[in-house]
Design a protein around this motif. Structure first.
Motif, short mmCIF file in Angstrom:
data_model
loop_
_atom_site.label_atom_id
_atom_site.label_comp_id
_atom_site.label_asym_id
_atom_site.label_seq_id
_atom_site.Cartn_x
_atom_site.Cartn_y
_atom_site.Cartn_z
N ARG A 136 10.80 9.02 -27.06
CA ARG A 136 10.86 8.53 -25.68
C ARG A 136 9.74 7.52 -25.45
O ARG A 136 8.65 7.64 -25.99
CB ARG A 136 10.71 9.68 -24.67
N THR A 137 10.01 6.52 -24.65
CA THR A 137 9.01 5.53 -24.27
C THR A 137 8.86 5.54 -22.75
O THR A 137 9.80 5.84 -22.02
CB THR A 137 9.43 4.12 -24.71
N PRO A 138 7.66 5.22 -22.27
CA PRO A 138 7.44 5.29 -20.82
C PRO A 138 8.23 4.25 -20.05
O PRO A 138 8.35 3.10 -20.47
CB PRO A 138 5.93 5.06 -20.67
N ARG A 139 8.78 4.68 -18.92
CA ARG A 139 9.51 3.78 -18.02
C ARG A 139 8.66 3.48 -16.79
O ARG A 139 8.76 2.40 -16.21
CB ARG A 139 10.83 4.43 -17.58
N ALA A 140 7.87 4.43 -16.37
CA ALA A 140 7.04 4.30 -15.17
C ALA A 140 5.70 4.95 -15.44
O ALA A 140 5.51 5.64 -16.45
CB ALA A 140 7.74 4.95 -13.98
N TRP A 141 4.76 4.72 -14.52
CA TRP A 141 3.44 5.33 -14.64
C TRP A 141 3.16 6.18 -13.41
O TRP A 141 3.34 5.73 -12.28
CB TRP A 141 2.36 4.25 -14.82
N ARG A 142 2.73 7.40 -13.64
CA ARG A 142 2.45 8.35 -12.57
C ARG A 142 0.98 8.74 -12.57
O ARG A 142 0.28 8.60 -13.58
CB ARG A 142 3.30 9.63 -12.74
N ILE A 143 0.53 9.27 -11.44
CA ILE A 143 -0.82 9.79 -11.34
C ILE A 143 -0.76 11.31 -11.22
O ILE A 143 0.12 11.87 -10.55
CB ILE A 143 -1.58 9.19 -10.13
N ARG A 144 -1.67 11.97 -11.89
CA ARG A 144 -1.76 13.43 -11.82
C ARG A 144 -2.35 13.82 -10.47
O ARG A 144 -3.40 13.31 -10.07
CB ARG A 144 -2.66 13.97 -12.93
N VAL A 145 -1.70 14.71 -9.78
CA VAL A 145 -2.24 15.18 -8.50
C VAL A 145 -2.69 16.62 -8.64
O VAL A 145 -2.12 17.39 -9.41
CB VAL A 145 -1.21 15.04 -7.37
N PRO A 146 -3.72 17.00 -7.91
CA PRO A 146 -4.27 18.34 -8.05
C PRO A 146 -3.55 19.36 -7.17
O PRO A 146 -2.81 19.00 -6.25
CB PRO A 146 -5.72 18.15 -7.57
N ASP A 147 -3.78 20.62 -7.45
CA ASP A 147 -3.37 21.67 -6.52
C ASP A 147 -4.34 21.65 -5.34
O ASP A 147 -5.43 21.10 -5.42
CB ASP A 147 -3.40 23.03 -7.21
N GLY A 148 -3.95 22.27 -4.27
CA GLY A 148 -4.81 22.29 -3.10
C GLY A 148 -4.36 21.27 -2.07
O GLY A 148 -3.46 20.46 -2.31
N SER A 149 -4.97 21.30 -0.92
CA SER A 149 -4.53 20.49 0.22
C SER A 149 -5.38 19.24 0.39
O SER A 149 -6.56 19.21 0.05
CB SER A 149 -4.56 21.30 1.51
N ILE A 150 -4.74 18.21 0.90
CA ILE A 150 -5.40 16.99 1.35
C ILE A 150 -5.31 17.00 2.87
O ILE A 150 -4.22 17.14 3.43
CB ILE A 150 -4.73 15.73 0.79
N GLN A 151 -6.42 16.83 3.54
CA GLN A 151 -6.45 16.94 4.99
C GLN A 151 -7.08 15.70 5.61
O GLN A 151 -7.95 15.05 5.01
CB GLN A 151 -7.24 18.18 5.42
N PHE A 152 -6.62 15.37 6.81
CA PHE A 152 -7.27 14.32 7.59
C PHE A 152 -7.01 14.58 9.06
O PHE A 152 -6.08 15.32 9.42
CB PHE A 152 -6.79 12.92 7.18
N ASP A 153 -7.83 13.99 9.90
CA ASP A 153 -7.71 14.17 11.35
C ASP A 153 -7.13 12.90 11.94
O ASP A 153 -7.80 11.87 12.03
CB ASP A 153 -9.08 14.46 11.96
N ASP A 154 -5.86 12.96 12.31
CA ASP A 154 -5.17 11.82 12.89
C ASP A 154 -5.61 11.64 14.34
O ASP A 154 -5.61 12.61 15.12
CB ASP A 154 -3.66 12.05 12.81
N ARG A 155 -5.96 10.44 14.73
CA ARG A 155 -6.47 10.19 16.07
C ARG A 155 -5.42 10.42 17.15
O ARG A 155 -5.77 10.60 18.33
CB ARG A 155 -7.01 8.76 16.18
N ILE A 156 -4.15 10.42 16.77
CA ILE A 156 -3.07 10.66 17.73
C ILE A 156 -2.42 12.01 17.49
O ILE A 156 -2.25 12.81 18.41
CB ILE A 156 -2.01 9.54 17.65
N GLN A 157 -2.08 12.30 16.24
CA GLN A 157 -1.31 13.50 15.90
C GLN A 157 -2.17 14.74 15.67
O GLN A 157 -1.64 15.85 15.58
CB GLN A 157 -0.47 13.23 14.66
N GLY A 158 -3.49 14.56 15.55
CA GLY A 158 -4.36 15.71 15.32
C GLY A 158 -4.50 16.03 13.84
O GLY A 158 -4.18 15.21 12.97
N PRO A 159 -4.94 17.24 13.50
CA PRO A 159 -5.16 17.61 12.09
C PRO A 159 -3.86 17.60 11.29
O PRO A 159 -2.83 18.09 11.75
CB PRO A 159 -5.73 19.03 12.18
N VAL A 160 -3.91 17.03 10.10
CA VAL A 160 -2.77 16.97 9.20
C VAL A 160 -3.21 17.51 7.84
O VAL A 160 -4.28 17.17 7.35
CB VAL A 160 -2.25 15.53 9.04
#
Length: 313
Positions: A136-160
């Protein structure tokens, strides 16, 4: 009010040239513009023409003319993503050196046969994460993502909060057709432009954790985020070029701007001269308060004429 980074405010509007601007586009442009100008900041314009198959010939120029007709004034030269492939390639190389990317040989059918459903499409099952199968040869390139949550505080929608690993999975940075992904391009562009604050439509809220993760991986600052409510048509669908939303009419620019202001929770004076576009902008900048913007299903549903027919969600 200073931005969270305490740097001079730099915001942006980044339309895709897949068709003319419509009322939903105007809402996003107006919200980002007012937030920048009300905080004495700069407002930049970027044309996200990174995906040629989706582009409509002449749409980019039409977008610029429409913005000018509605009274927008941007700082600095317009940036075109189609001219920035070298910057995206450099970012991808940096992530590869850090051991964060891998080649993926899977076809869409192979992924669909083994993937689970996530919050925004299929979650890649990690088939190629530990190396490609023989032959097999690569068709696309992906990034490894970790377990666990990514959080941010949206100025309109609140915590995400989002579980990037289980809800999104290892996502693509460079597609099988050789084009760089939106997620990578937007992070590189915002970092290079020194963007401190992003105000955009809520349809991009689910993309934000991926972008924050890439910012961490590339060692660039994370801007402040605010996601505006979406405009819907009478059928309850998001106004978009795909569902043939009516293009903005330059001849009624002031009236459209007034509609967008009401949609964003503002109340232009009833005696305002709507034909005087500069005065309407002056009033809007002086009275902008992002806390007035409707959120989620609690948004107000003002009446619009047949040219708009939009409501907030």
């Amino acid at each position: 009010m200073p931005s969270p980074s305490h740097k001079p405010y730099r915001g942006r509007f980044a339309p895709t040239p897949s068709g003319p601007l419509h009322f939903g586009s105007l809402v996003a442009a107006v919200g980002s513009y007012l937030d920048a100008r009300a905080r004495n900041g700069q407002w930049l314009l970027r044309v996200e023409d990174i995906d040629p198959p989706r582009e409509l010939k002449g749409a980019a120029d039409d977008i610029l003319r429409t913005l000018e007709a509605h009274g927008f004034e941007w700082d600095e030269e317009v940036v075109y993503q189609s001219r920035r492939n070298a910057a995206y390639a450099d970012a991808l190389a940096r992530l590869d050196v850090a051991g964060l990317t891998y080649g993926c040989a899977c076809t869409r059918k192979e992924i669909a046969d083994s993937a689970t459903r996530g919050i925004e499409g299929l979650v890649y099952p990690g088939t190629c994460r530990n190396g490609l199968a023989t032959g097999r040869t690569p068709r696309a390139w992906r990034i490894r993502v970790p377990d666990g949550s990514i959080q941010f505080d949206d100025r309109i929608q609140g915590p995400v909060s989002q579980q990037l690993g289980s809800e999104i999975g290892d996502f693509i940075l460079k597609r099988a057709d050789g084009l760089y992904s939106y997620q990578l391009a937007v992070v590189v562009d915002d970092a290079d432009a020194g963007i401190t604050d992003i105000v955009r439509g809520a349809d991009l809220k689910l993309s934000t954790p991926r972008q924050i993760y890439l910012q961490h991986c590339l060692g660039v600052p994370t801007p402040s985020y605010a996601h505006l409510p979406l405009a819907l048509n009478r059928q309850g669908d998001k106004l978009s070029k795909q569902n043939l939303a009516k293009p903005l009419d330059a001849a009624r620019a002031a009236a459209s701007l007034a509609d967008a202001l009401r949609f964003l929770g503002m109340q232009p004076p009833l005696d305002a001269n709507l034909a005087d576009l500069p005065s309407l902008w002056q009033w809007a900048i002086a009275n902008w308060d992002i806390r007035q913007v409707p959120t989620g299903d609690t948004a107000s549903k003002p009446d619009y004429d047949d040219a708009t027919q939009a409501r907030a969600i």
